[in-house]
Scaffold this motif. Sequence first.
Motif, PDB file in Angstrom:
ATOM      1  N   SER A 299       0.602  -0.588  -0.188  1.00 16.47           N
ATOM      2  CA  SER A 299       0.015   0.240  -0.040  1.00 16.47           C
ATOM      3  C   SER A 299       0.993   0.819   0.057  1.00 16.47           C
ATOM      4  N   LYS A 300       2.476   0.861   0.618  1.00 19.51           N
ATOM      5  CA  LYS A 300       3.355   2.445   0.519  1.00 19.51           C
ATOM      6  C   LYS A 300       3.313   2.398  -1.070  1.00 19.51           C
TER       7      LYS A 300
ATOM      8  N   TYR B 101      -0.304  -3.626  -7.992  1.00 20.44           N
ATOM      9  CA  TYR B 101      -0.112  -1.355  -7.940  1.00 20.44           C
ATOM     10  C   TYR B 101      -0.636  -1.047  -9.594  1.00 20.44           C
ATOM     11  N   THR B 102      -1.565  -0.174  -9.151  1.00 20.88           N
ATOM     12  CA  THR B 102      -1.851   0.300 -10.646  1.00 20.88           C
ATOM     13  C   THR B 102      -1.586   2.132  -9.983  1.00 20.88           C
ATOM     14  N   VAL B 103      -0.712   2.485 -10.628  1.00 18.23           N
ATOM     15  CA  VAL B 103      -0.824   4.697 -10.659  1.00 18.23           C
ATOM     16  C   VAL B 103      -1.243   5.094 -11.732  1.00 18.23           C
ATOM     17  N   LEU B 104      -2.243   5.606 -11.674  1.00 13.75           N
ATOM     18  CA  LEU B 104      -2.723   6.790 -12.952  1.00 13.75           C
ATOM     19  C   LEU B 104      -2.398   8.110 -12.759  1.00 13.75           C
ATOM     20  N   ASN B 105      -1.949   8.963 -13.160  1.00 11.30           N
ATOM     21  CA  ASN B 105      -1.937  10.266 -13.395  1.00 11.30           C
ATOM     22  C   ASN B 105      -2.657  11.540 -13.872  1.00 11.30           C
ATOM     23  N   ASN B 106      -3.377  10.546 -14.799  1.00  2.62           N
ATOM     24  CA  ASN B 106      -4.460  11.889 -15.407  1.00  2.62           C
ATOM     25  C   ASN B 106      -6.254  10.835 -15.784  1.00  2.62           C
ATOM     26  N   PRO B 107      -6.590  11.194 -15.089  1.00  2.00           N
ATOM     27  CA  PRO B 107      -7.384  12.350 -15.353  1.00  2.00           C
ATOM     28  C   PRO B 107      -7.350  13.636 -13.553  1.00  2.00           C
TER      29      PRO B 107
ATOM     30  N   GLN C 257      -3.469   5.901  -6.750  1.00  2.00           N
ATOM     31  CA  GLN C 257      -2.460   4.858  -6.763  1.00  2.00           C
ATOM     32  C   GLN C 257      -2.657   3.571  -6.166  1.00  2.00           C
ATOM     33  N   GLU C 258      -2.988   3.258  -6.122  1.00  2.51           N
ATOM     34  CA  GLU C 258      -3.501   1.790  -5.541  1.00  2.51           C
ATOM     35  C   GLU C 258      -2.941   0.399  -5.837  1.00  2.51           C
TER      36      GLU C 258
END
Length: 233
Positions: free
Chosen positions: A96-97, A139-145, A149-150
């Motif tokens: 989670s970190k 572990y998924t990271v999105l920056n847009n829109p 991160q989760e």
Amino acid sequence: MRRLLATALGVALVATGGAVAFAQATWPSVTVTPKISPATAGTPKHPQAVQLKTLFHWQSLGEASQPIVTSFTVLFPKGSLYGGGSITKCSLSAVSKGPQACPKASIVGVGSGTAYADTTITHPQITVVNGGASTVYFYTVLNNPARVQEPVPGIVTKLSGAWGYKLHVVIPRNLQIVAGVPLVLQSLTFSAGRGDWLATTSCPRDRQWDWKAIAIFNNGQELSPHGAVGCRP
């Protein structure tokens, strides 16, 4: 079998890279290009670890109101072997970190994609983390829109009968809709496999492996792609 593993795990990765939205009146076509090495199945006494790479691509669906995938279930046939309990794992509190908080040996794959949130292009980044004998984290990271991160947990269950394992993934709400906009995934590329995390133990006499994936949508629709791929004993 190797293609099967690529296809099935890839469906789960697709689900966690931002929920895939499909037009209500038109179901999309999907192109899947898996590459697996080595190409020969192992045996129960000597399982064959596999490395897989897969490219998924969806047709463009337009801007009609589209239902969103809320969960995925992937069925693996007999002859597949999930070894999450035999390699280094990472706890939910640690992942989670961020994957950087996990042991390096627990990182078993990576993925990236292209998705649209209305007219905004976003590129989800996915790290596949071993969570143990019954869990894998995407572990998924999105920056847009918006920044999201989760770790998305996938639950692995050993089955009897026609299927060897079931992988079930529930998509968090904040990865279905980001900043009020549903995500539409266009492509995804990923690679996965470390040590004995994924392996094979046999190949059927007909040298064909069945696979099935079940996607549930927020409007009650269900999509169940399935097929068979070849293997070598």
